[in-house]
Structures are given as C-alpha cells and as structure tokens.
Design a protein around this motif. Structure first.
Motif, PDB file in Angstrom:
ATOM      1  N   LYS A 268      33.994 -45.004 -37.212  1.00  0.00           N
ATOM      2  CA  LYS A 268      33.672 -45.296 -38.606  1.00  0.00           C
ATOM      3  C   LYS A 268      32.284 -45.918 -38.681  1.00  0.00           C
ATOM      4  O   LYS A 268      31.979 -46.834 -37.919  1.00  0.00           O
ATOM      5  CB  LYS A 268      34.650 -46.333 -39.167  1.00  0.00           C
ATOM      6  N   GLY A 269      31.488 -45.476 -39.636  1.00  0.00           N
ATOM      7  CA  GLY A 269      30.167 -46.075 -39.852  1.00  0.00           C
ATOM      8  C   GLY A 269      30.292 -47.220 -40.847  1.00  0.00           C
ATOM      9  O   GLY A 269      30.391 -47.010 -42.043  1.00  0.00           O
ATOM     10  N   ILE A 270      30.311 -48.446 -40.331  1.00  0.00           N
ATOM     11  CA  ILE A 270      30.487 -49.618 -41.195  1.00  0.00           C
ATOM     12  C   ILE A 270      29.155 -49.933 -41.876  1.00  0.00           C
ATOM     13  O   ILE A 270      28.144 -50.160 -41.200  1.00  0.00           O
ATOM     14  CB  ILE A 270      30.938 -50.847 -40.361  1.00  0.00           C
ATOM     15  N   LEU A 271      29.166 -49.957 -43.199  1.00  0.00           N
ATOM     16  CA  LEU A 271      27.919 -50.200 -43.935  1.00  0.00           C
ATOM     17  C   LEU A 271      27.816 -51.650 -44.384  1.00  0.00           C
ATOM     18  O   LEU A 271      28.717 -52.180 -45.032  1.00  0.00           O
ATOM     19  CB  LEU A 271      27.831 -49.292 -45.165  1.00  0.00           C
ATOM     20  N   HIS A 272      26.679 -52.270 -44.035  1.00  0.00           N
ATOM     21  CA  HIS A 272      26.362 -53.609 -44.548  1.00  0.00           C
ATOM     22  C   HIS A 272      25.109 -53.529 -45.410  1.00  0.00           C
ATOM     23  O   HIS A 272      24.253 -52.669 -45.188  1.00  0.00           O
ATOM     24  CB  HIS A 272      26.157 -54.594 -43.391  1.00  0.00           C
ATOM     25  N   THR A 273      25.033 -54.442 -46.387  1.00  0.00           N
ATOM     26  CA  THR A 273      23.891 -54.412 -47.286  1.00  0.00           C
ATOM     27  C   THR A 273      23.045 -55.683 -47.130  1.00  0.00           C
ATOM     28  O   THR A 273      23.302 -56.494 -46.243  1.00  0.00           O
ATOM     29  CB  THR A 273      24.351 -54.189 -48.740  1.00  0.00           C
ATOM     30  N   THR A 274      22.057 -55.853 -47.978  1.00  0.00           N
ATOM     31  CA  THR A 274      20.964 -56.782 -47.708  1.00  0.00           C
ATOM     32  C   THR A 274      21.226 -58.269 -48.022  1.00  0.00           C
ATOM     33  O   THR A 274      21.318 -59.095 -47.111  1.00  0.00           O
ATOM     34  CB  THR A 274      19.717 -56.285 -48.476  1.00  0.00           C
ATOM     35  N   GLY A 275      21.319 -58.604 -49.294  1.00  0.00           N
ATOM     36  CA  GLY A 275      21.292 -60.017 -49.689  1.00  0.00           C
ATOM     37  C   GLY A 275      22.495 -60.824 -49.241  1.00  0.00           C
ATOM     38  O   GLY A 275      22.353 -61.943 -48.736  1.00  0.00           O
ATOM     39  N   GLY A 276      23.682 -60.273 -49.417  1.00  0.00           N
ATOM     40  CA  GLY A 276      24.903 -60.992 -49.051  1.00  0.00           C
ATOM     41  C   GLY A 276      24.991 -61.186 -47.549  1.00  0.00           C
ATOM     42  O   GLY A 276      25.322 -62.281 -47.064  1.00  0.00           O
ATOM     43  N   TYR A 277      24.678 -60.139 -46.811  1.00  0.00           N
ATOM     44  CA  TYR A 277      24.728 -60.215 -45.340  1.00  0.00           C
ATOM     45  C   TYR A 277      23.781 -61.304 -44.842  1.00  0.00           C
ATOM     46  O   TYR A 277      24.146 -62.161 -44.037  1.00  0.00           O
ATOM     47  CB  TYR A 277      24.358 -58.845 -44.752  1.00  0.00           C
ATOM     48  N   LEU A 278      22.554 -61.263 -45.346  1.00  0.00           N
ATOM     49  CA  LEU A 278      21.543 -62.218 -44.886  1.00  0.00           C
ATOM     50  C   LEU A 278      21.948 -63.650 -45.222  1.00  0.00           C
ATOM     51  O   LEU A 278      21.809 -64.566 -44.399  1.00  0.00           O
ATOM     52  CB  LEU A 278      20.198 -61.872 -45.541  1.00  0.00           C
ATOM     53  N   THR A 279      22.461 -63.846 -46.424  1.00  0.00           N
ATOM     54  CA  THR A 279      22.900 -65.174 -46.841  1.00  0.00           C
ATOM     55  C   THR A 279      23.985 -65.688 -45.895  1.00  0.00           C
ATOM     56  O   THR A 279      23.941 -66.819 -45.415  1.00  0.00           O
ATOM     57  CB  THR A 279      23.480 -65.108 -48.273  1.00  0.00           C
TER      58      THR A 279
END
Ligand code: WT7
Length: 643
Positions: A268-279
C-alpha cells in the motif's frame, strides 16, 4: 500476573525536562482533550513557519481529514531556511559517517546550499509540484538532500529502502507513475559494495513514465549509464544555481508516499501531507525525545522506513537538531561500531529497535563496555514490543541505569509517535508504550467496537484524528476506507492487539492480521506467498511468522509442489533466494517446508492460524472443526517432531 517494575524519572532528569512530572503531562493531555482544535492550532503556530495562516484547523469528514486548511507552508523551508537567521546557521545538521570511515559534518547552511542546488536542477529539468520522484539510495547525506529538494518544490517523493529488489522497486515506480528516479551507484555494507544502479536498470526496463534517472557517485565503481535517461548528479550540479526558493504549498499538499505491506500481496502506498505531518513530527521530537538545543540525536533507522522519514530527517531538522547519520552495518568492522559512534560524537539520545538490541546482546557486554557512553541521557525503542531481557540490557548496559527508555508505538500510517512516555513525566513500565500523546484518544475494543475492561485484550483503535495521520492509499481510496475505517465505525483501526492496564498504560501485543514483523520490518504473508507461487515448481504456498530469538519473527513457508517437481534441499535454497529476488534480501525466508497438502477449510481457505500455532507451539490445540482434512495437520505436526 505479578506487578511489573515501575521506573519513575530521576529528579535530575525531571528538573531539566521540557515536560515535568505527571502534572506536566496531564496538563498537556487535558488541554488537548478539552479543545483539540485550539490545542493543535497553538502547536502548529509555535512549531511551524507558515507563509499564509490557515482558515480552519481541522476539516473532519470521516475518513477524510484536512488539517490547517488554507494554510501555506513548506517542509524544506522549515527544516532549513528558517534556521539560517539565528544561531543555528553554522550548527551541524548532519554528522555523517560512511561505513569505510569517512566523516562529513554538514551544517544547516551547508545543507541548505546542497538542497537549493539540487532543487534548482530538478526544477530546470521540469519536475514540479505534484510530480513524483523515487529515491533509492544508501544512507548518505545526498539521500536527505534529495528528499528535501523534492519537498522544496512540492514533488511527492517515495523513498524505497535500498534492500528492496528490482521487482519491488519496479512495482513502486509503476504504481506511483514517477517521472524521476534518484539513486546512487551503490553504498557500503559489511565492508562490501552493495550496488544499486543495476537494480534500477532492471526496473526501468518496464517504467515508461521515468524521464530522468539521476545517479550520485558514492562508491565510484563501474556503472553503466543509459543515454538520454541517466544523468550523473555531479554533472547536473555544474548547471545548478543557488536561487531556488521554497514553494509555498497548501497544508494538504501531498508530501510523500511510503509503501508498506498490507494484508494482500500488493503493498500500500501510504500518503502523508505537508502541514499536519510537519507539525506533529516536530512536536513529538520535543515531547518524546525531550530534545535540547545542544543534543546530538541518533535515530539509526534507515531512511527507507517511516522512522527514517520522521525521526532521521523531518523531525530532527525541523526542530533544528544535530543528527547522526551512519551508512553501514552495526557489526562492521566489529561489534562495537555503534558504541564507537556514540563515544566519538558524544551522542545524547539514541533511538533504535529491539531486534538490533537483541542482536547486540548476543555478542556480549564487552563491546559497549569498551567505550565511554556517558554522553547518553535518553534511549528509545521502536518497531515491536520490547521484551524484558532486551529492556533490562538496554537500560543497564547502554544506559547505565541512568537513562529513561522511551518505548514508542506508532506505524507508517500514523506518521509520528502516538503512544510513548514523555521521559521527564511518565514512570516507565518495561514493555509498555505507556500513555498516549496529547490529542490522541486510543481505546481497546472487542470485535463489535465495545470497550473492554482494563487488563483485557482487544483491538487498539484511535477515536480522534491527529495531524500526521495517513490521508489515503495512493490510487486506492476504497482500500483506505475499508482497511482503516470500516472495522470499527468512526474509529481508526490499527491492526494491533493490545490491552490497557489499571493505570491507563497501553501494552501492544502484536498484529491481528496477516502481517509479519521481521526485524521491525513489516512484511505481509500474502506478499511472500504471491512471490512463491510465481516460481515454476510451486503449486501453493502458505506463509506464517515464526517466533525468532533475534528478529522477533522469521518467515516460515509451507509449500506444495506442482506435479513432476521434487522437493530437495537445493529447491528449498532456490525458493529462499527466489523470494529475496522478488521482494528483497530482508524477506528471505528462514524456512521452506515441503508438504503434500495445506490445511484448508471446507470452502478452500488456507488456515494460516493452524500453521502459526504449529510453528509456535509445535502442536495444534486450537479449534480445528472447520478443517477439511485433519490428517494434513497431523502429518505436518509429525514432520515437525522429526526435525
Ligand atoms: C507496526 C507498525 C513505527 C515505525 C516502525 C514500524 C509494531 C511498532 C511498536 C512498539 C509494539 C510496535 C506494531 C505496529 N510496533 N512500534 N513500540 N511496541 N509494537 O512501522 O512497519 O508501519 O509497523 O509495528 O505492530 O502496528 P510499521
């Protein structure tokens, strides 16, 4: 059950800690519980630089979460540029050591320059926000540079662990439709060159979307370059500029895709995004690792796994830490290599896995005892439950009884640590990840979703969304919904069994699905089975995890052969190599057992549960009423007795 030992933090540790005592932890936790959006809004404002503020902290339409909606930020900016105006500009960001012994101390300013130059090259070649790039590299600073350069432009990266085979690499490139592959000629492990480029060449034969294959020269060994497709990093660098600003990106802009094993044959390709992940990764660096400005932090996971993403690259750099990066094996040239590194760079925080600890225990205490480990003040563990013997050794021999051990529970999907002690606050119980991070609301439930009583085993779920949670499975939103949000309506299903004790401490017991955990690496039984049945001699295969002293679990395969094929030792060896070729060397089965038949239900489903029981307990006592032919399991059990 007897009361487990409890280890409260020492007064000295508490005095200097970021979060002090249980009151400190409770205050944070209760705050987040009361008003999660206000809480996360405050954290995001404090920990991250935003080009434009968000309008809404959370838009939650289960199972779709959007965090910091309307906000604009950039991960590379936060990991680099924002540190350049103050005292961190010439602070070491990455203290790198190659396996053969080379050393590079790369400051924030140096790293910024490397990233800007490489990003300028990618940009000039037309790679832009939303495009995908695969990174297949050894543990060298340029791997980090490649990741950060992608994030600077909004290119979605997918790092593929260097131990994966050409087949596995190809599947990931194709699934992602990547336009670029960033790789190296090879790297070093146990004194030998491990080549990477030949696997890339093999994979790229069937990857028409790839325009550019950029190759960093690490080892200098003979490398074939394909005209019109392959480019040397150092050649491109001659055309680089130092004018390549970070692109302000939507908070929900995709940051990376990381492939992990699920319960089917297809990763499975788990997708993470920018602002929440970084925070979230920045905040947990401080809460869990109690990071101080002067600390040298060493997480020795490979960047190909999520631990490498969140706590080698993004967490530490965003928090402005000095991190150690080591290319090679722990036992090269001798079993004290890690302890040499701890002594040499005066490492303060060490984060590793139980499987590594167990392997080191086996070599004896003389290896760590020969070095000055007094710089260490905090130890971490991740990947699987830590067994009492490993905990005790880690605490006594490495931490000299002084250092708290943070046992961190999380997953590729969670992006960051969800359950772990804040070391200056939460008393430790060996083997427990202890308490949830602020804003997290775990629960233990039965199959119907009802909460069970303290002490009772059940499924671990999360009742609230958190900023670094998985957003979807790349190209398969249905599977995302089905896998994580359908088992227990309204809650995130972790796939782990756990219990919660009277003090609210969580004890994770392991996976409840067909996922194995080998040396802290996740591997699906189905993935290995699909690899096996691709072999010409194999009719059917059933794969289970078998308890293993060092690696936690080992891959054990039951194989039936096609008519005309004969089981023999050579074929066993061939099949083990076959799996290594199809998936990667780390997936090489420990055992292949030939059998005339597999235990099946009347409807033809393989009963892996029985095989699991067989390899664990050597007999089968569980419910066999659905088994079609009992003699199959008797034969297998008898075979086992002969071994
Ligand atoms: C699975 C996730 C998170 C980075 C490494 C693995 C197991 C992980 C712990 C721990 C008990 C743990 C779980 C989880 N796991 N950490 N501290 N105690 N179990 O990431 O490959 O996504 O695997 O690893 O079973 O579900 P992953």
């Amino acid at each position: 059950m007897s009361q487990p030992d409890v280890f409260p933090p020492s007064e000295e540790f508490v005095r200097r800690a970021r979060v002090q005592g249980m009151e400190g932890y409770r205050a944070l936790y209760d705050d987040a519980l009361r008003d999660p959006e206000e809480f996360w809004g405050d954290v995001a404002r404090r920990e991250v630089h935003w080009f434009e503020p968000w309008k809404t902290v959370l838009d939650w339409q289960p199972p779709a979460a959007q965090w910091f909606v309307g906000g604009k930020t950039n991960v590379s900016y936060n990991c680099l540029d924002r540190h350049l105006d103050g005292p961190r500009k010439n602070k070491v960001a990455i203290q790198w050591e190659g396996e053969p012994g080379e050393q590079r101390a790369i400051t924030y300013l140096d790293l910024h320059r490397l990233v800007v130059r490489f990003a300028s090259v990618l940009k000039a070649r037309g790679h832009k926000a939303g495009d995908r790039a695969i990174i297949y590299m050894p543990m060298i600073p340029e791997a980090v540079v490649a990741m950060l350069a992608c994030t600077r432009l909004g290119i979605i990266h997918s790092v593929v662990f260097g131990g994966f085979s050409a087949e596995a690499l190809k599947a990931r490139i194709q699934d992602l439709g990547a336009a670029a592959v960033i790789t190296a000629d090879g790297g070093y492990r146990r004194g030998k060159e491990i080549k990477l480029k030949p696997a890339v060449d093999e994979a790229l034969e069937e990857c028409p979307t790839v325009r550019d294959c950029i190759v960093y020269r690490r080892t200098g060994s003979e490398t074939t370059m394909k005209d019109g497709r392959d480019l040397w990093w150092h050649d491109l660098d001659e055309t680089a500029t130092e004018d390549c600003p970070a692109v302000p990106l939507d908070s929900e802009h995709p940051l990376f895709v990381l492939y992990t094993s699920g319960t089917t044959g297809k990763p499975k390709g788990i997708l993470h995004t920018t602002g929440g992940y970084l925070t979230y990764v920045t905040a947990t660096m401080k809460w869990v690792f109690d990071l101080r400005e002067e600390d040298t932090f060493w997480c020795n996971a490979d960047i190909g796994w999520v631990t490498g993403h969140s706590y080698v690259v993004y967490g530490p750099l965003s928090a402005g830490a000095t991190g150690v990066l080591y290319e090679g094996a722990p036992d090269y040239p001798a079993f004290d290599r890690w302890w040499r590194i701890v002594e040499k760079y005066r490492v303060n925080i060490l984060y590793t896995s139980p499987t590594a600890i167990r392997a080191l225990i086996r070599q004896g205490e003389q290896w760590p005892n020969g070095h000055d480990l007094s710089s260490l003040r905090l130890l971490g563990s991740v990947g699987e439950p830590i067994n009492p013997a490993a905990w005790e050794w880690y605490h006594r021999v490495i931490g000299k009884g002084r250092c708290p051990i943070v046992d961190t529970w999380w997953q590729t999907e969670t992006g960051g640590i969800l359950i772990a002690p804040m070391p200056g606050a939460v008393p430790l119980k060996p083997g427990s990840g202890t308490l949830p991070m602020p804003g997290l609301l775990p629960a233990i439930v039965d199959i119907k979703g009802n909460e069970v009583v303290p002490g009772q085993e059940g499924f671990l779920i999360m009742r609230r969304p958190w900023p670094s949670m998985i957003r979807t499975i790349w190209g398969d939103p249905e599977r995302y919904k089905e896998q994580y949000w359908s088992q227990i309506p309204g809650a995130y299903f972790t796939g782990d069994a756990a219990r919660c004790d009277e003090d609210g401490y969580y004890w994770v017991l392991g996976r409840v699905d067909d996922v194995m955990n080998v040396s802290g690496h996740r591997l699906s039984t189905m993935e290995v089975e699909s690899a096996l049945v691709k072999h010409a001699a194999v009719a059917e295969a059933a794969v289970v995890g078998k308890p293993h002293e060092i690696t936690g679990q080992a891959v054990c395969c039951f194989v039936t052969l096609k008519k005309g094929a004969h089981d023999h030792t050579a074929l066993g060896k061939e099949l083990r190599n076959w799996v290594a070729h199809e998936i990667g060397a780390f997936a090489r089965p420990e055992e292949i057992r030939f059998t005339d038949a597999l235990p099946k239900t009347r409807s033809g489903k393989i009963m892996r549960r029985l095989l699991r029981e067989l390899v664990t307990n050597k007999t089968v006592a569980g419910d066999v009423t659905t088994l079609e032919d009992m003699s199959v399991i008797n034969t297998l059990a008898a075979q086992h007795d002969e071994d």
